[in-house]
Design a protein around this motif. Structure first.
Motif, PDB file in Angstrom:
ATOM      1  N   GLU A 550      13.470 125.180  48.972  1.00 39.59           N
ATOM      2  CA  GLU A 550      14.586 124.735  49.851  1.00 39.59           C
ATOM      3  C   GLU A 550      14.857 123.087  49.539  1.00 39.59           C
ATOM      4  O   GLU A 550      15.925 122.692  49.453  1.00 39.59           O
ATOM      5  N   PHE A 551      13.718 122.492  49.130  1.00 36.67           N
ATOM      6  CA  PHE A 551      13.905 121.223  48.649  1.00 36.67           C
ATOM      7  C   PHE A 551      14.845 120.992  47.537  1.00 36.67           C
ATOM      8  O   PHE A 551      15.832 120.345  47.327  1.00 36.67           O
ATOM      9  N   GLU A 552      14.375 121.825  46.412  1.00 36.13           N
ATOM     10  CA  GLU A 552      15.386 121.934  45.073  1.00 36.13           C
ATOM     11  C   GLU A 552      16.793 122.427  45.459  1.00 36.13           C
ATOM     12  O   GLU A 552      17.820 121.727  44.925  1.00 36.13           O
ATOM     13  N   ALA A 553      17.043 123.219  46.511  1.00 41.69           N
ATOM     14  CA  ALA A 553      18.216 123.702  46.712  1.00 41.69           C
ATOM     15  C   ALA A 553      19.247 122.335  47.310  1.00 41.69           C
ATOM     16  O   ALA A 553      20.334 122.302  47.146  1.00 41.69           O
ATOM     17  N   MET A 554      18.514 121.551  48.093  1.00 36.78           N
ATOM     18  CA  MET A 554      19.131 120.481  48.561  1.00 36.78           C
ATOM     19  C   MET A 554      19.405 119.265  47.722  1.00 36.78           C
ATOM     20  O   MET A 554      20.821 119.065  47.765  1.00 36.78           O
ATOM     21  N   VAL A 555      18.803 119.284  46.642  1.00 38.95           N
ATOM     22  CA  VAL A 555      18.882 118.368  45.572  1.00 38.95           C
ATOM     23  C   VAL A 555      20.316 118.889  44.742  1.00 38.95           C
ATOM     24  O   VAL A 555      21.195 117.953  44.570  1.00 38.95           O
ATOM     25  N   ALA A 556      20.198 120.165  44.637  1.00 36.13           N
ATOM     26  CA  ALA A 556      21.453 120.767  43.986  1.00 36.13           C
ATOM     27  C   ALA A 556      22.611 120.573  44.723  1.00 36.13           C
ATOM     28  O   ALA A 556      23.828 120.322  44.126  1.00 36.13           O
ATOM     29  N   ASN A 557      22.693 120.769  45.945  1.00 35.68           N
ATOM     30  CA  ASN A 557      23.704 120.546  46.988  1.00 35.68           C
ATOM     31  C   ASN A 557      24.164 119.221  46.720  1.00 35.68           C
ATOM     32  O   ASN A 557      25.463 118.702  47.057  1.00 35.68           O
TER      33      ASN A 557
END
Length: 790
Positions: A550-557
């Motif tokens: 979830e954290f990595e997805a936030m960075v990608a976003n």
């Protein structure tokens, strides 16, 4: 907008603290400036000025937007330099506050002033008409007072004081120049001693001194009461006096005593014995290291008048008084202060009562409207509300009645009656249609001068509302709105304008709408800061719960949002003021153009919380280094300029400095009046759109410094580690920053694309985020607001 006062070159007469800093700010604004003083008795003739210019680099807060600007100031002296005045369009006199000295200087320079130049005195309280007496007839209509507040770069207020002979067109031209070019808030003052700001501000200090003694309070205790708790700066009353200088303070009090013999409060215009004693000992405040307060080792001590010695500064506002001050409704708060028997509450009511009394009694003599008084005090003293606004918010009629009762009961400092207009049935002095003018017995609107049409949201007074524009789209993170001019404005809705998932999704959606409906978009906030960066508490929560995906997805976003800004089909312009940290900085780096107010503090500060920039910031620096190096230049040499900025989490001390640090481009724009920021950003959008804007082509051939670059950066870091300038963990973070900037472990001069660099950013960011030391740094920052060096 017409500006009837073209100013190419300016002169400042007097290289003292104020004169040198006014010259510095003119130079910040791109005005070619000559600084004058007396010829030196030994050494070079311009020695006094040269020393003053050298000193500008040492002052804090910095008067210059960049230290390099010091070289742009031309030194001169009154013996050999007066010829230089002939090509100056504006001459500001800022010598010592002595009427005879100023008049002698005017006689000396008058033959050298050209026929269109404006002469202004930066006096803090001497008579403008009396100063004008010695001027030749043809110069009188181009002479007025312009009083800057200290420090001139940062204080918004400039008081404009016309003489009876000053030409209206000259005043309007100067007002326009001060507003747009120097970024000031201009208030017209009448020619009375100390004008508006210092007349009311110094009275407030004198009343505070009087009531401190009357209620037996300590200086530290009063500062605890008269700072942020009542909407005033942290330095409150006595610490402010130390900063200003106790000798300066005594001088201003003496000026009031000498020049206002008929003031009903005249008996209080004298320095208290303790102040005279401190001055006699040479304890003048901050500049001498001791005053009302003094630092002993790490401790702060404060003067105790009864003991005639210093004691620990440990007295603060009493909990029960703090509770009263926390009450949101001003009418209820003032009622509680007045009825409380606590000496601190009695003290606060008394100081407010006497301030309101004095301001109302003198309004007609010193200013045209109540607006001028409130804005002068806000902009010159940093209060969140001026005296009349405070009174009106607390309930005009009730407070007026209480003041009248206290006057009758002999509790007020003066028995002078309140003016009749206070009791004419009014509910205050400010309304949507304007502010009260006693001389015209009417509410007067704000100035209609064309320069003010550049301020879409001026600093609002109580009761003023400015149309918020039409909402086009809104979610929990942002609002997209328009004035119907074909331009969309994105404003954040989060605390400190931090970047949350809703902000990221909102920006992407808003840009999609703008591509269909608008010629461009401005990202602008109603209030400072521009953005304090990523929402750290949300990020820490996800990490501690082990939600790495979830954290990595936030960075990608985050990265997706930056790229969406960069490659939007319509120009996206960022309008920055105040802090633009981390993600806030990255957004402005990806904009088609960044427009920043001079007081913008921009930085990629992720290293301070154990992370590295991963919203495309490092990728963008690598792209710029490759572009700057061209086909066969040295990419590493370009990267070296910005590596330290990021690794040391440096924050610019001005927008000009942000360009020097490589966080803004040379083509980005610096704006002096932050209230004009939105207007100028929209003008940039229009210029780009009308010029047939296309986004940049995707950067697919980025030449990187590779493994050789990483190794070279590591050598620099080892030296810093051995010299104990950085910790082991700082070294690890900086090494990862170097790895991303150099494009990873590839050959020197290898060619990569943006996606490659973004993947590297993400990988290192997510790895750092999972480390215990990083999480400790984030938690510490959230708790204390200060970085942890672990």
């Amino acid at each position: 907008m017409t500006n009837s006062l073209p100013i190419r070159r300016a002169a400042v007469l007097g290289a003292g603290v104020m004169g040198a800093q006014i010259a510095a700010h003119l130079t910040n604004a791109g005005v070619d400036t000559v600084l004058f003083d007396l010829p030196a008795k030994e050494g070079p003739a311009d020695g006094i000025v040269l020393k003053a210019i050298a000193n500008l680099g040492k002052l804090s807060p910095a008067p210059l937007a960049s230290k390099a600007l010091a070289e742009a100031i031309t030194p001169a002296n009154y013996d050999t330099g007066l010829e230089q005045l002939k090509d100056c369009d504006l001459i500001i006199e800022a010598i010592a506050e002595r009427m005879d000295w100023k008049q002698d200087l005017y006689k000396k320079i008058a033959p050298f002033v050209n026929e269109h130049a404006v002469l202004a005195s930066n006096t803090s309280g001497l008579g403008i008409n009396k100063l004008a007496d010695v001027l030749p007839e043809q110069l009188r209509h181009r002479f007025c007072g312009v009083h800057f507040f200290n420090p001139p770069r940062y204080m918004h207020l400039a008081e404009l004081i016309p003489a009876t002979t000053t030409d209206k067109a000259v005043l309007e031209g100067l007002e326009t120049f001060l507003t747009t070019n120097l970024g000031k808030g201009v208030v017209y003052a009448k020619d009375t001693p100390n004008f508006i700001g210092n007349r009311i501000g110094v009275f407030s200090i004198l009343s505070t001194i009087h009531h401190t003694a009357q209620f037996g309070l300590g200086f530290d205790e009063v500062d605890g009461l008269t700072g942020p708790l009542v909407g005033r700066p942290k330095s409150a009353t006595y610490r402010t006096s130390d900063v200003v200088g106790l000798d300066t303070m005594a001088h201003v009090i003496k000026t009031m005593a000498d020049t206002l013999p008929d003031d009903p409060w005249h008996a209080y215009f004298k320095s208290p014995k303790w102040l005279e004693a401190l001055i006699a000992k040479g304890a003048l405040g901050q500049k001498t290291g001791a005053g009302i307060f003094r630092k002993v080792g790490k401790d702060i001590v404060v003067l105790d008048v009864e003991k005639q010695d210093y004691r620990a500064a440990d007295r603060t506002a009493a909990p029960e008084v703090v509770e009263i001050l926390k009450i949101k409704n001003p009418a209820e708060k003032f009622a509680k202060l007045r009825e409380s028997q606590h000496p601190q509450a009695q003290f606060l009511w008394a100081t407010f009562r006497d301030l309101f009394h004095y301001s109302a009694y003198h309004l007609a003599d010193i200013a045209e409207t109540a607006r001028d008084v409130d804005l002068a005090i806000r902009w010159g003293y940093g209060w969140s509300l001026g005296p009349f606004e405070t009174w009106q918010a607390a309930g005009w009629k009730q407070v007026a009645q209480w003041i009248a009762d206290d006057i009758v009961a002999g509790k007020s400092m003066s028995s002078a009656p309140l003016p009749d207009w206070v009791f004419d049935g009014r509910d205050g002095v400010h309304a949507a249609e304007g502010s009260y003018s006693p001389s015209r017995n009417a509410k007067l609107p704000r100035s209609a001068l064309p320069v003010y049409q550049r301020q879409r949201f001026p600093d609002p007074l109580l009761g003023e509302q400015f149309a918020q524009g039409e909402t086009v789209y809104e979610n929990d993170g942002i609002r997209l709105w328009t004035d119907g001019d074909g331009i969309g404005v994105i404003s954040f809705k989060t605390k400190m304008n931090t970047v949350s998932d809703q902000v990221l999704d909102g920006i992407q959606h808003a840009i999609g709408l703008a591509e269909k409906q608008f010629k461009g978009v401005v990202i602008w906030q109603h209030k400072e800061p521009f953005s304090a960066g990523a929402d750290l508490s949300g990020a820490l929560g996800a990490l501690q719960a082990g939600k790495i995906a979830e954290f990595e997805a936030m960075v990608a976003n985050f990265q997706r949002t930056s790229q969406r800004i960069k490659y939007a089909l319509v120009p996206v312009v960022t309008a920055v003021r105040g802090l633009a940290l981390g993600g806030g900085c990255e957004f402005q780096m990806h904009a088609a153009k960044s427009v920043a107010a001079l007081e913008s503090y921009i930085g990629l500060v992720e290293a301070g919380v154990g992370l590295l920039p991963a919203g495309g910031g490092l990728k963008e620096l690598a792209v710029r280094a490759s572009q700057a190096a061209g086909a066969d230049g040295d990419v590493f040499a370009e990267l070296k300029k910005t590596f330290e900025t990021v690794a040391m989490a440096k924050v610019s001390n001005s927008a000009v400095n942000a360009k020097e640090l490589g966080l803004m481009r040379g083509t980005d724009k610096v704006v002096f009046n932050s209230y004009e920021l939105l207007h100028i950003a929209k003008a940039e959008v229009t210029a780009l759109a009308e010029g047939g804007y296309r986004p940049p082509m995707p950067a697919r051939r980025i030449r990187v410094a590779g493994d050789v670059g990483i190794a070279t950066f590591k050598m620099m870091l080892v030296n810093m580690l051995e010299g104990r300038f950085i910790s082991d963990y700082d070294y690890e973070i900086a090494e990862r920053i170097a790895t991303v900037l150099c494009g990873g472990k590839v050959d020197r001069n290898a060619v990569v694309d943006e996606e490659w660099l973004l993947t590297l950013e993400r990988k290192h960011f997510v790895e750092l985020a999972q480390q215990e030391k990083t999480q400790a740094r984030i938690a510490h920052m959230l708790k204390t607001g200060k970085p942890l060096r672990n």
